[in-house]
Design a protein around this motif. Structure first.
Motif, PDB file in Angstrom:
ATOM      1  N   GLY A  55      69.795  36.080  -8.971  1.00 28.01           N
ATOM      2  CA  GLY A  55      68.932  35.542  -7.924  1.00 28.01           C
ATOM      3  C   GLY A  55      68.810  34.028  -7.996  1.00 28.01           C
ATOM      4  O   GLY A  55      69.348  33.367  -8.867  1.00 28.01           O
ATOM      5  N   GLU A  56      68.080  33.524  -7.050  1.00 29.19           N
ATOM      6  CA  GLU A  56      67.851  32.086  -6.973  1.00 29.19           C
ATOM      7  C   GLU A  56      66.779  31.671  -7.965  1.00 29.19           C
ATOM      8  O   GLU A  56      66.153  32.500  -8.608  1.00 29.19           O
ATOM      9  CB  GLU A  56      67.430  31.738  -5.545  1.00 29.19           C
ATOM     10  CG  GLU A  56      68.508  32.076  -4.529  1.00 29.19           C
ATOM     11  CD  GLU A  56      68.052  31.831  -3.106  1.00 29.19           C
ATOM     12  OE1 GLU A  56      67.078  31.094  -2.879  1.00 29.19           O
ATOM     13  OE2 GLU A  56      68.676  32.398  -2.214  1.00 29.19           O
ATOM     14  N   ALA A  57      66.537  30.387  -8.025  1.00 25.97           N
ATOM     15  CA  ALA A  57      65.509  29.856  -8.921  1.00 25.97           C
ATOM     16  C   ALA A  57      64.148  30.383  -8.506  1.00 25.97           C
ATOM     17  O   ALA A  57      63.924  30.815  -7.383  1.00 25.97           O
ATOM     18  CB  ALA A  57      65.527  28.330  -8.883  1.00 25.97           C
TER      19      ALA A  57
END
Length: 135
Positions: free
Chosen positions: A121-123
């Motif tokens: 996933g993203e940050a």
């Protein structure tokens, strides 16, 4: 293996002495008479092979998910040979296990998805941690 003390009986059955006593209070195991004779040996209860078989039955039935009440009923059914009722109890247990398996599979699938999202996933906050946040 007959003529066992309660300590040896418990050890042979893979349980503690208090478990034996609990099963006796619940009526799942019999309470042998105290031996006759003089001295300390004469005042000790002795367990035999039939007791071990019963204890192993109880433990196996528990491992299959039967409650102690259901195990008591199965023991009673053994004496009456009521196969239909025993089959009903087993079928009910299978249905409950199937339901639990489905719940566990759904939980596994959700956790697998969360672990994947966390790794790829993203940050920001980890989806695993936010999924269990009650706010």
């Amino acid at each position: 293996m007959s003529n066992m003390t309660i300590a040896r009986f418990a050890r042979e059955g893979g349980v503690g002495v208090e478990t034996i006593r609990y099963y006796q209070r619940r009526g799942l195991l019999g309470l042998p008479e105290r031996g006759g004779g003089g001295g300390l040996r004469g005042n000790i209860r002795r367990y035999g092979d039939a007791d071990i078989r019963r204890l192993r039955f109880i433990r196996s039935a528990q491992a299959a998910g039967f409650t102690l009440e259901q195990i008591g009923e199965l023991i009673e059914l053994d004496a009456t040979e009521d196969r239909a009722r025993a089959r009903t109890l087993a079928t009910q247990r299978i249905e409950a296990l199937d339901q639990r398996i489905a719940e566990l599979q759904a939980a596994r699938k959700a956790l697998h998805r969360l672990a994947h999202d966390c790794a790829h996933g993203e940050a920001g906050p980890c989806p695993i941690l936010t999924a269990f946040d009650s706010d």
